[in-house]
Design an enzyme around this catalytic site. Sequence first.
Site, mmCIF file in Angstrom:
data_model
loop_
_atom_site.group_PDB
_atom_site.id
_atom_site.type_symbol
_atom_site.label_atom_id
_atom_site.label_comp_id
_atom_site.label_asym_id
_atom_site.label_seq_id
_atom_site.Cartn_x
_atom_site.Cartn_y
_atom_site.Cartn_z
ATOM 1 C CG ASP A 80 33.422 5.340 9.080
ATOM 2 O OD1 ASP A 80 33.810 4.844 8.010
ATOM 3 O OD2 ASP A 80 33.447 6.564 9.309
ATOM 4 C CB CYS B 126 31.862 9.055 7.076
ATOM 5 S SG CYS B 126 33.051 10.248 6.425
#
Length: 127
Positions: free
Chosen positions: A47, A40
């Site tokens: 992620d 992120c």
Amino acid sequence: MRYGEKEIKEFDVENMEIWPNDAKNDYIIKITLPEFMCCCPRSGYPDFATIYLEYMPDKFVVELKAIKLYINTFMYRNVSHEASINEIYNTLKDKLKPKWIKVVGDFNPRGNVHTVIECRSDMVVPK
């Protein structure tokens, strides 16, 4: 550094291995990459996503190890869901010049939010 880490760090997208497509028929290649990871850009937290790649080749196809290494280069990068999928789409579209291509990133939920990003060469904008 382990050999896999070395291959990922040394991977150069400009030299991505592509092969000639000698088939006379039109056909669709479907590749699923279930272990995509990026970081992120705001928090740095990882992620995770499954990437679905589909394309109808023209003159070229991507070598499968090359696509795996390319996708794995995102794992240490701070990049948004949207930017990562658009980059993958643009890179493959530019390298392969397929007749048709679609890239979908189905990201694991974070904070009760599930995101799916889709880029495709036949995109029709809803009115």
